[in-house]
Design a protein around this motif. Structure first.
Motif, PDB file in Angstrom:
ATOM      1  N   PRO A   7       0.821  -1.210   0.000  1.00 55.72           N
ATOM      2  CA  PRO A   7       0.000   0.000   0.000  1.00 55.72           C
ATOM      3  C   PRO A   7       0.855   1.260   0.000  1.00 55.72           C
ATOM      4  O   PRO A   7       1.979   1.270   0.500  1.00 55.72           O
ATOM      5  N   ARG A 198     -16.069   1.574  -2.346  1.00 59.77           N
ATOM      6  CA  ARG A 198     -15.158   0.876  -3.249  1.00 59.77           C
ATOM      7  C   ARG A 198     -15.744   0.847  -4.664  1.00 59.77           C
ATOM      8  O   ARG A 198     -16.879   0.431  -4.871  1.00 59.77           O
ATOM      9  N   LEU A 229      -7.327  -1.573  -2.270  1.00 62.35           N
ATOM     10  CA  LEU A 229      -7.211  -0.154  -2.616  1.00 62.35           C
ATOM     11  C   LEU A 229      -7.108   0.054  -4.126  1.00 62.35           C
ATOM     12  O   LEU A 229      -6.690   1.130  -4.583  1.00 62.35           O
ATOM     13  N   TYR A 232      -8.311   3.139  -5.732  1.00 61.67           N
ATOM     14  CA  TYR A 232      -7.613   4.385  -5.388  1.00 61.67           C
ATOM     15  C   TYR A 232      -6.139   4.320  -5.761  1.00 61.67           C
ATOM     16  O   TYR A 232      -5.294   4.932  -5.096  1.00 61.67           O
ATOM     17  N   VAL A 236      -4.117   5.083   0.293  1.00 64.43           N
ATOM     18  CA  VAL A 236      -5.071   5.432   1.335  1.00 64.43           C
ATOM     19  C   VAL A 236      -4.429   6.507   2.206  1.00 64.43           C
ATOM     20  O   VAL A 236      -3.211   6.503   2.403  1.00 64.43           O
TER      21      VAL A 236
END
Length: 315
Positions: A7, A198, A229, A232, A236
């Motif tokens: 991430p 989401r 994620l 995106y 995050v």
């Protein structure tokens, strides 16, 4: 099962706002400016610097315009101004802050105590705040307060949050944040709330705001990094406050945010890619936490400054 991609965590420093608003000692404008300078020197690149609220309600946040006027404009530092209504947004629009963050509680009980209005009215205020931000060429984000639980209503069901999410997502925001305002959340709620947006193209970026009131803040932060994620681009955003200071003056028993330095230690050791702050050398943050502790006459809640970084950073 394929492992989740590494991430990218954008750390948002909220110490100059949330870290100060519940303290008994009110810091002068020049002291708050120095705090922001120290945080930037420590590697912070995105932070909530001020809050445009009534000084009679939150005296710790008085002088927002003066704080921003004393700071240089830097292309590599994004300063956020928190607002509670359209009037606050109009004040913020006249300053050099880069982003307006509007707070919308998901319960009438908290909305009435925190902002003097129920959710429906605050959704109207949020729409106005977003329009003001856009007209001023600034980014606009919304934080959903008490999304994990409310001190006045109690348990907040996901369905109740979903109704507010759908209204906010239609406002044309740049980022949506779910806030555990009083520190009652657990990791399963992180997943449940994230699932509400989401794949929703109306929500370009996802952010969380955790308090460590019941010692679950870091578990929730870790859970946020383990989400899917892909909607995106693997990113995050997580709020944190230097030293772990913080709390809400209108939420009983709400204690500090998760600490920036403790969070960065966790993220670095678990292999996350960190943006918005320097995770490699945390001495600047632990030193700033000690400096702030002296000025607030309040002990540092964070633990890293007591235990020391690990592995130890060579001097």
């Amino acid at each position: 099962m394929n492992p989740l991609p590494t991430p990218i965590v954008d750390v948002v420093e909220v110490g100059p706002r949330d870290g100060l608003q519940n303290e008994s000692r009110t810091l002068a404008v020049d002291t708050r400016v120095e705090l922001i300078h120290r945080l930037v020197a420590a590697g912070v690149r995105r932070m909530e610097a001020v809050s445009f609220v009534r000084p009679d309600r939150v005296p710790q946040m008085a002088g927002a315009e003066e704080v921003l006027a004393a700071l240089p404009v830097r292309e590599d530092v994004d300063l956020i101004g928190l607002v509670l209504n359209r009037r606050g947004a109009e004040r913020a629009a006249e300053t050099t802050c880069d982003e307006l963050n509007m707070v919308v509680p998901v319960t009438d009980g908290f909305g009435t105590r925190n902002q003097g209005a129920p959710v429906e009215r605050l959704l109207e205020e949020a729409a106005g705040a977003v329009r003001v931000a856009r007209a001023a060429g600034k980014s606009a984000s919304v934080t959903l307060a008490v999304a994990f639980g409310c001190p006045f209503q109690g348990v907040v069901e996901v369905a109740q949050v979903a109704e507010v999410v759908d209204r906010v997502a239609d406002l044309g925001i740049d980022e949506l944040a779910f806030a555990d305002t009083v520190g009652v959340g657990v990791p399963t709620q992180v997943e449940a709330l994230a699932a509400l947006v989401r794949g929703d193209e109306r929500v370009p970026r996802l952010r969380f705001h955790f308090h460590n009131t019941r010692n679950t803040g870091y578990a929730n932060a870790w859970a946020a990094t383990r989400l899917d994620l892909s909607s995106y681009a693997g990113r995050v955003s997580l709020d944190a406050s230097v030293g772990g200071f913080g709390g809400c003056p209108f939420a009983p028993a709400a204690t500090g945010n998760i600490a920036t330095e403790d969070l960065l230690h966790l993220l670095r050791r678990t292999g996350a890619d960190v943006a918005g702050a320097d995770a490699d050398d945390l001495e600047g943050l632990t030193g700033t936490a000690s400096w702030l502790s002296d000025r607030l006459s309040s002990p540092v809640p964070a633990l890293l400054g007591r235990a020391g970084d690990f592995p130890a950073v060579a001097s």
